[in-house]
Design a protein around this motif. Sequence first.
Motif, PDB file in Angstrom:
ATOM      1  N   ALA A 130     -13.192  10.229   1.065  1.00  0.00           N
ATOM      2  CA  ALA A 130     -11.991   9.776   1.804  1.00  0.00           C
ATOM      3  C   ALA A 130     -11.358   8.592   1.085  1.00  0.00           C
ATOM      4  O   ALA A 130     -12.062   7.805   0.446  1.00  0.00           O
ATOM      5  N   GLU A 131     -10.040   8.468   1.231  1.00  0.00           N
ATOM      6  CA  GLU A 131      -9.328   7.323   0.627  1.00  0.00           C
ATOM      7  C   GLU A 131      -9.999   5.998   1.008  1.00  0.00           C
ATOM      8  O   GLU A 131     -10.069   5.073   0.221  1.00  0.00           O
ATOM      9  N   GLY A 132     -10.488   5.954   2.252  1.00  0.00           N
ATOM     10  CA  GLY A 132     -11.056   4.691   2.741  1.00  0.00           C
ATOM     11  C   GLY A 132     -12.571   4.611   2.643  1.00  0.00           C
ATOM     12  O   GLY A 132     -13.181   3.768   3.314  1.00  0.00           O
ATOM     13  N   SER A 191      10.444   7.656   9.016  1.00  0.00           N
ATOM     14  CA  SER A 191      10.178   6.436   8.246  1.00  0.00           C
ATOM     15  C   SER A 191       9.075   5.661   8.955  1.00  0.00           C
ATOM     16  O   SER A 191       8.797   5.905  10.129  1.00  0.00           O
ATOM     17  N   ARG A 192       8.448   4.782   8.198  1.00  0.00           N
ATOM     18  CA  ARG A 192       7.429   3.922   8.815  1.00  0.00           C
ATOM     19  C   ARG A 192       8.099   2.631   9.263  1.00  0.00           C
ATOM     20  O   ARG A 192       8.714   1.933   8.464  1.00  0.00           O
ATOM     21  N   GLN A 193       7.987   2.334  10.544  1.00  0.00           N
ATOM     22  CA  GLN A 193       8.521   1.073  11.107  1.00  0.00           C
ATOM     23  C   GLN A 193       7.325   0.378  11.751  1.00  0.00           C
ATOM     24  O   GLN A 193       7.019   0.633  12.912  1.00  0.00           O
ATOM     25  N   VAL A 199      -9.649  12.716  -0.568  1.00  0.00           N
ATOM     26  CA  VAL A 199      -8.947  13.305   0.575  1.00  0.00           C
ATOM     27  C   VAL A 199      -8.294  12.191   1.391  1.00  0.00           C
ATOM     28  O   VAL A 199      -8.821  11.083   1.496  1.00  0.00           O
ATOM     29  N   MET A 200      -7.130  12.504   2.008  1.00  0.00           N
ATOM     30  CA  MET A 200      -6.406  11.468   2.763  1.00  0.00           C
ATOM     31  C   MET A 200      -7.191  10.960   3.968  1.00  0.00           C
ATOM     32  O   MET A 200      -7.934  11.700   4.601  1.00  0.00           O
ATOM     33  N   GLY A 201      -6.981   9.706   4.276  1.00  0.00           N
ATOM     34  CA  GLY A 201      -7.640   9.067   5.423  1.00  0.00           C
ATOM     35  C   GLY A 201      -8.173   7.708   5.021  1.00  0.00           C
ATOM     36  O   GLY A 201      -9.222   7.630   4.385  1.00  0.00           O
ATOM     37  N   HIS A 202      -7.406   6.650   5.350  1.00  0.00           N
ATOM     38  CA  HIS A 202      -7.844   5.308   4.980  1.00  0.00           C
ATOM     39  C   HIS A 202      -8.858   4.742   5.962  1.00  0.00           C
ATOM     40  O   HIS A 202      -9.820   4.107   5.569  1.00  0.00           O
ATOM     41  N   LYS A 203      -8.612   4.997   7.256  1.00  0.00           N
ATOM     42  CA  LYS A 203      -9.498   4.399   8.262  1.00  0.00           C
ATOM     43  C   LYS A 203     -10.477   5.399   8.841  1.00  0.00           C
ATOM     44  O   LYS A 203     -11.546   5.032   9.308  1.00  0.00           O
ATOM     45  N   GLY A 242      -3.511  14.127  -2.780  1.00  0.00           N
ATOM     46  CA  GLY A 242      -2.483  13.216  -2.253  1.00  0.00           C
ATOM     47  C   GLY A 242      -1.585  13.837  -1.197  1.00  0.00           C
ATOM     48  O   GLY A 242      -2.059  14.490  -0.266  1.00  0.00           O
ATOM     49  N   HIS A 243      -0.275  13.643  -1.408  1.00  0.00           N
ATOM     50  CA  HIS A 243       0.674  14.061  -0.371  1.00  0.00           C
ATOM     51  C   HIS A 243       0.858  15.575  -0.275  1.00  0.00           C
ATOM     52  O   HIS A 243       1.550  16.037   0.651  1.00  0.00           O
ATOM     53  N   THR A 244       0.250  16.327  -1.176  1.00  0.00           N
ATOM     54  CA  THR A 244       0.299  17.791  -0.967  1.00  0.00           C
ATOM     55  C   THR A 244      -0.363  18.121   0.373  1.00  0.00           C
ATOM     56  O   THR A 244      -0.039  19.128   0.998  1.00  0.00           O
ATOM     57  N   GLN A 245      -1.281  17.234   0.807  1.00  0.00           N
ATOM     58  CA  GLN A 245      -1.989  17.482   2.072  1.00  0.00           C
ATOM     59  C   GLN A 245      -1.072  17.412   3.288  1.00  0.00           C
ATOM     60  O   GLN A 245      -1.421  17.853   4.373  1.00  0.00           O
ATOM     61  N   ARG A 246       0.093  16.808   3.113  1.00  0.00           N
ATOM     62  CA  ARG A 246       1.038  16.742   4.233  1.00  0.00           C
ATOM     63  C   ARG A 246       2.203  17.717   4.036  1.00  0.00           C
ATOM     64  O   ARG A 246       3.137  17.728   4.841  1.00  0.00           O
ATOM     65  N   GLY A 247       2.141  18.494   2.964  1.00  0.00           N
ATOM     66  CA  GLY A 247       3.300  19.322   2.627  1.00  0.00           C
ATOM     67  C   GLY A 247       3.091  20.800   2.911  1.00  0.00           C
ATOM     68  O   GLY A 247       2.035  21.235   3.342  1.00  0.00           O
ATOM     69  N   LYS A 271       1.056  13.478  16.720  1.00  0.00           N
ATOM     70  CA  LYS A 271       1.213  13.946  15.341  1.00  0.00           C
ATOM     71  C   LYS A 271       0.322  13.159  14.398  1.00  0.00           C
ATOM     72  O   LYS A 271       0.280  11.941  14.473  1.00  0.00           O
ATOM     73  N   THR A 272      -0.397  13.803  13.547  1.00  0.00           N
ATOM     74  CA  THR A 272      -0.985  13.184  12.349  1.00  0.00           C
ATOM     75  C   THR A 272      -1.990  14.129  11.697  1.00  0.00           C
ATOM     76  O   THR A 272      -2.756  14.804  12.393  1.00  0.00           O
ATOM     77  N   ILE A 273      -1.942  14.138  10.387  1.00  0.00           N
ATOM     78  CA  ILE A 273      -2.947  14.938   9.683  1.00  0.00           C
ATOM     79  C   ILE A 273      -4.326  14.320   9.873  1.00  0.00           C
ATOM     80  O   ILE A 273      -5.340  14.977   9.709  1.00  0.00           O
ATOM     81  N   ASP A 274      -4.366  13.009  10.204  1.00  0.00           N
ATOM     82  CA  ASP A 274      -5.647  12.294  10.256  1.00  0.00           C
ATOM     83  C   ASP A 274      -6.513  12.650  11.474  1.00  0.00           C
ATOM     84  O   ASP A 274      -7.713  12.357  11.476  1.00  0.00           O
ATOM     85  N   ASN A 275      -5.912  13.226  12.504  1.00  0.00           N
ATOM     86  CA  ASN A 275      -6.610  13.553  13.761  1.00  0.00           C
ATOM     87  C   ASN A 275      -7.315  12.333  14.360  1.00  0.00           C
ATOM     88  O   ASN A 275      -8.382  12.460  14.963  1.00  0.00           O
TER      89      ASN A 275
HETATM   90  O1  F6P Z   1      -1.380   8.780   8.301  1.00  0.00           O
HETATM   91  C1  F6P Z   1      -1.205   9.878   7.481  1.00  0.00           C
HETATM   92  C2  F6P Z   1      -1.486   9.546   6.043  1.00  0.00           C
HETATM   93  O2  F6P Z   1      -1.197  10.703   5.303  1.00  0.00           O
HETATM   94  C3  F6P Z   1      -2.872   9.035   5.728  1.00  0.00           C
HETATM   95  O3  F6P Z   1      -3.866  10.014   5.696  1.00  0.00           O
HETATM   96  C4  F6P Z   1      -2.631   8.392   4.385  1.00  0.00           C
HETATM   97  O4  F6P Z   1      -3.630   7.453   4.111  1.00  0.00           O
HETATM   98  C5  F6P Z   1      -1.286   7.757   4.590  1.00  0.00           C
HETATM   99  O5  F6P Z   1      -0.638   8.516   5.584  1.00  0.00           O
HETATM  100  C6  F6P Z   1      -0.412   7.713   3.360  1.00  0.00           C
HETATM  101  O6  F6P Z   1       0.748   7.028   3.702  1.00  0.00           O
HETATM  102  P1  F6P Z   1       2.113   7.028   2.869  1.00  0.00           P
HETATM  103  O7  F6P Z   1       2.737   8.375   3.009  1.00  0.00           O
HETATM  104  O8  F6P Z   1       2.911   5.957   3.503  1.00  0.00           O
HETATM  105  O9  F6P Z   1       1.729   6.754   1.456  1.00  0.00           O
END
Ligand code: F6P
Length: 368
Positions: A239-241, A82-84, A186-190, A290-295, A142-146
């Motif tokens: 990128a998202e950002g 979870s995000r805290q 593609v994912m990556g806000h910052k 989207g979230h397929t990138q983390r799956g 850990k992070t897909i964002d590197n």
């Molecule tokens: O930090 C990983 C990440 O997948 C980012 O690339 C993306 O912007 C963000 O998390 C999405 O967050 P959430 O899963 O909370 O929507």
Amino acid sequence: MRRERKVCNMRRIGMLTSGGDCQCLNATMRGVAKALYGMYDDVEIIGFEDGYKGLMYADYQIMKSSDFSGILTKGGTILGTSRQPFKLMREPDENGLDKVESMKHTYRKLKLECLVVLGGNGSQKTANLLREEGLNIVSLPKTIDNDLWGTEMTFGFHSAVNIATDAIDCIHTTASSHGRIFIVEVMGHKVGWVTLYAGIAGGADIILLPEIPYDIRVVSDAVNKRAKAGKRFSILAVAEGAISKEDAALSKKELKKKKEGKLVYPSSAYEIGAKLQEMTGQEVRVTVPGHTQRGGEPCPYDRVLSTQLGAAAAELIRKKQFGYMVCVKNGGIDKIPLEEIAGKLKYVDPDSDIIRQAKAVGISFGDE
Ligand code: F6P
């Protein structure tokens, strides 16, 4: 769910996965656990559920070694996450609970020797805070964002790049049938590491990153130039950002004001798409993996990295070297003090070789 057991004299190690997930959390926990079980006969791993939340509210499982078998290729996390947010750590929860004190209490009550944290930027900040509060911490990047400072690579990145690249590859085949502009968000806000790698690997014509603000006229010129050269389509990896030069020059407050009363797009890719359609007269389609990138499954590179980092974390515990994140340095596995990395991001350098080389093969970053 809490499975209580009498506190005994066993060596106890806590473990949690925190923040957005990635494909290799299980592979990495497996690496830590297998190495620990190999080192000690008397080790017990306590798995906290849903990240720091489990540590705060004492929701944990006493893990069995069999829990870590058969999970090398399994995406997600067997512990949940979870995000805290770090910025709320010093604020009491809705029932007035002091989160930091509560985490310390759980750690001490369970007589943990060390807490192993698998997390990204925010989670590393909390790991450092707990270190400052006197807990023994070993963390893993850990992070897909590197985007974690202090490590050349994070686990999860290459698996996400593979998926984003697949998305661009699929778009390529349909793009060749239609004369259109295709945008893959593609994912990556910052930070734009995933976009940069997937964009180059997928042969995108234009790559837009948060670190390199774009000028929409430059982007539209690049598309028109391709059309004039007889190319039927253009593919953008955005990128998202991704942000325009104008918007990047504004403060957060000014940007909020500028957007007031304007059409709200679901994301920057849609805004760029709308502008390009108007400016070029070409049809635009936006695809968001989207979230397929983390799956899905971790790629082989990540499985190897996770195993190496996991074993290295166990080695730090054996040597009682606490307060470190294991990392990749000069291509090898190393460690870095948590206080050196907490709160710092690793951005794409616009003047780096990879950007120069991408430009050399004709990729536009929308900046010049
Ligand atoms: O930090 C990983 C990440 O997948 C980012 O690339 C993306 O912007 C963000 O998390 C999405 O967050 P959430 O899963 O909370 O929507």
